[in-house]
Scaffold this motif. Structure first.
Motif, PDB file in Angstrom:
ATOM      1  N   LYS A 197       0.839  -1.219   0.000  1.00 31.17           N
ATOM      2  CA  LYS A 197       0.000   0.000   0.000  1.00 31.17           C
ATOM      3  C   LYS A 197       0.863   1.253   0.000  1.00 31.17           C
ATOM      4  N   THR A 198       1.851   1.291   0.882  1.00 28.66           N
ATOM      5  CA  THR A 198       2.726   2.464   0.960  1.00 28.66           C
ATOM      6  C   THR A 198       3.537   2.613  -0.323  1.00 28.66           C
ATOM      7  N   HIS A 199       4.058   1.504  -0.834  1.00 29.02           N
ATOM      8  CA  HIS A 199       4.874   1.551  -2.047  1.00 29.02           C
ATOM      9  C   HIS A 199       4.085   2.165  -3.203  1.00 29.02           C
ATOM     10  N   LEU A 200       2.870   1.693  -3.421  1.00 30.37           N
ATOM     11  CA  LEU A 200       2.085   2.205  -4.549  1.00 30.37           C
ATOM     12  C   LEU A 200       1.577   3.618  -4.288  1.00 30.37           C
ATOM     13  N   SER A 201       1.315   3.958  -3.022  1.00 35.34           N
ATOM     14  CA  SER A 201       0.929   5.335  -2.689  1.00 35.34           C
ATOM     15  C   SER A 201       2.057   6.304  -3.029  1.00 35.34           C
ATOM     16  N   LEU A 202       3.287   5.930  -2.647  1.00 33.47           N
ATOM     17  CA  LEU A 202       4.446   6.772  -2.937  1.00 33.47           C
ATOM     18  C   LEU A 202       4.693   6.859  -4.445  1.00 33.47           C
ATOM     19  N   SER A 203       4.474   5.756  -5.141  1.00 30.82           N
ATOM     20  CA  SER A 203       4.670   5.752  -6.593  1.00 30.82           C
ATOM     21  C   SER A 203       3.683   6.695  -7.275  1.00 30.82           C
ATOM     22  N   ILE A 204       2.434   6.663  -6.828  1.00 30.72           N
ATOM     23  CA  ILE A 204       1.430   7.591  -7.369  1.00 30.72           C
ATOM     24  C   ILE A 204       1.845   9.033  -7.075  1.00 30.72           C
ATOM     25  N   ALA A 205       2.285   9.288  -5.834  1.00 31.02           N
ATOM     26  CA  ALA A 205       2.692  10.639  -5.445  1.00 31.02           C
ATOM     27  C   ALA A 205       3.785  11.167  -6.361  1.00 31.02           C
ATOM     28  N   GLN A 206       4.832  10.353  -6.578  1.00 25.52           N
ATOM     29  CA  GLN A 206       5.944  10.785  -7.418  1.00 25.52           C
ATOM     30  C   GLN A 206       5.486  11.071  -8.836  1.00 25.52           C
ATOM     31  N   SER A 207       4.668  10.193  -9.385  1.00 25.53           N
ATOM     32  CA  SER A 207       4.201  10.365 -10.761  1.00 25.53           C
ATOM     33  C   SER A 207       3.345  11.611 -10.913  1.00 25.53           C
ATOM     34  N   VAL A 208       2.465  11.863  -9.954  1.00 22.07           N
ATOM     35  CA  VAL A 208       1.580  13.026 -10.031  1.00 22.07           C
ATOM     36  C   VAL A 208       2.362  14.326  -9.820  1.00 22.07           C
ATOM     37  N   ILE A 209       3.360  14.295  -8.944  1.00 19.93           N
ATOM     38  CA  ILE A 209       4.235  15.462  -8.751  1.00 19.93           C
ATOM     39  C   ILE A 209       4.964  15.786 -10.049  1.00 19.93           C
ATOM     40  N   ASP A 210       5.446  14.737 -10.736  1.00 20.96           N
ATOM     41  CA  ASP A 210       6.161  14.938 -12.010  1.00 20.96           C
ATOM     42  C   ASP A 210       5.274  15.591 -13.061  1.00 20.96           C
ATOM     43  N   LYS A 211       3.955  15.455 -12.922  1.00 25.14           N
ATOM     44  CA  LYS A 211       3.017  16.079 -13.865  1.00 25.14           C
ATOM     45  C   LYS A 211       2.734  17.531 -13.502  1.00 25.14           C
ATOM     46  N   GLY A 212       3.318  18.002 -12.389  1.00 23.16           N
ATOM     47  CA  GLY A 212       3.181  19.403 -12.013  1.00 23.16           C
ATOM     48  C   GLY A 212       2.095  19.706 -10.998  1.00 23.16           C
ATOM     49  N   TYR A 213       1.481  18.669 -10.435  1.00 27.32           N
ATOM     50  CA  TYR A 213       0.435  18.888  -9.434  1.00 27.32           C
ATOM     51  C   TYR A 213       1.042  19.046  -8.034  1.00 27.32           C
ATOM     52  N   GLY A 214       0.288  19.730  -7.167  1.00 28.04           N
ATOM     53  CA  GLY A 214       0.699  19.881  -5.779  1.00 28.04           C
ATOM     54  C   GLY A 214       0.234  18.684  -4.969  1.00 28.04           C
ATOM     55  N   VAL A 215       1.186  17.884  -4.506  1.00 31.01           N
ATOM     56  CA  VAL A 215       0.880  16.656  -3.780  1.00 31.01           C
ATOM     57  C   VAL A 215       1.484  16.725  -2.373  1.00 31.01           C
TER      58      VAL A 215
END
Length: 332
Positions: A197-215
């Motif tokens: 759960k934590t691994h995939l949560s962090l992966s989503i966070a990194q990917s969404v940050i790379d798209k320019g969103y505030g996470v």
């Protein structure tokens, strides 16, 4: 919104860095142009002399209309010649001007004494980054998530092997991150300890940050302890500001809900944060080891009802991956 002195200082330093960089880049462009065209160097020097001469003429107090007109015509002729040189090298006409990240405020952060939108965005992003520094955001990615640790045995609830099911979960999370927008749905990651759960949560966070969103990615124990310390340590103003950041960010990820030390304050605070975001239709991801009945015992029917009704549930199955990895390292 107010920010701490540390956040302001960091944002101001970044703005000064941007301005200095644009000026250094201008100096480099000048050197390149002057090496190709010494005439461009002489023209710029002459333009500076004309500007100085115009200033002296104004200060002299004499009849300067004719003099200023002559200086203006000379300046225009030189500028046209310089533009011709720039065009001959396929350079833009603003080649000899600073290229600021924000042309509105020229990377000062302020326009006529009022804070520029770029400075507001920078302050908000700096605050996000400060909160995220307490999280291991750089430690996980989709690429490092391996379904190979999951069993090939069929699980009754999913009707397929744990391996196949978790591969589907991985794909779902990748697709979620790839198509993320401010209208994305909220998710509830639910399952035992060490299932990813934590691994995939962090992966989503990194990917969404790379798209320019505030996470903002926080663990429930850390953020609730932090807010409680602020509340009862005479820093209630900072608490209000931090809660506002949690409410306003494009994506909030709350990890390990249910592992925090539970008090009336923590229960009330986490409910207010989750409820505010759901009312605003802002995407939120919550991960927990708790089953719904356990959550209801801790947080009450009202909060669990909101979570069940508003978040898409993603179940995690399998054995504790962290233990399996430790055993593999031990035996290797």
């Amino acid at each position: 919104m107010g920010y701490s002195k540390e956040i302001y200082a960091e944002a101001v330093a970044e703005m000064e860095k941007r301005k200095l960089l644009s000026e250094q880049e201008l100096d480099q462009r000048r050197m390149i142009l002057y090496a190709k065209s010494p005439r461009a160097d002489r023209i710029e020097r002459e333009l500076v002399k004309i500007s100085v001469a115009a200033g002296k003429a104004v200060l002299s107090g004499s009849d300067i209309k004719t003099q200023l007109e002559q200086l203006k015509q000379k300046s225009l002729a030189l500028q046209n010649e310089l533009d011709g040189i720039l065009k001959s090298f396929d350079y833009p006409l603003n080649y000899l001007e600073p290229w600021y990240q924000c042309e509105k405020c020229r990377d000062t952060g302020y326009i006529d004494g009022k804070m520029c939108s770029c400075m507001k965005n920078l302050l908000r992003q700096t605050a996000y980054e400060q909160l995220n520094r307490i999280s291991p955001l750089s430690l996980c990615s989709f690429e490092s998530f391996s379904p190979d640790y999951y069993s090939q045995d069929t699980i009754a609830m999913a009707g397929r092997s744990t391996y196949d099911y978790m591969k589907a979960v991985l794909k779902y999370c990748k697709d979620y991150a790839k198509s993320f927008s401010e209208d994305s749905e909220s998710l509830l990651f639910q399952g035992g300890t060490g299932l990813g759960k934590t691994h995939l949560s962090l992966s989503i966070a990194q990917s969404v940050i790379d798209k320019g969103y505030g996470v903002i990615y926080v663990s429930a124990p850390n953020i609730l302890s932090r807010l409680e310390t602020m509340q009862f340590g005479g820093r209630s103003f900072e608490k209000v500001n931090e809660e506002q950041l949690l409410n306003d960010c494009d994506l909030l990820i709350i990890d390990d809900l249910g592992t925090e030390f539970t008090t009336k304050f923590t229960v009330s605070t986490i409910y207010n944060i989750i409820n505010t975001r759901l009312n605003s239709a802002k995407p939120t991801i919550i991960s927990t080891n708790l089953q719904l009945k356990e959550m209801q015992t801790i947080y009450g029917t009202r909060m669990v009802s909101r979570i069940v009704g508003m978040l898409r549930k993603v179940d995690f199955y399998g054995s504790d991956i962290r233990q399996l990895k430790r055993m593999k390292r031990k035996n290797s």
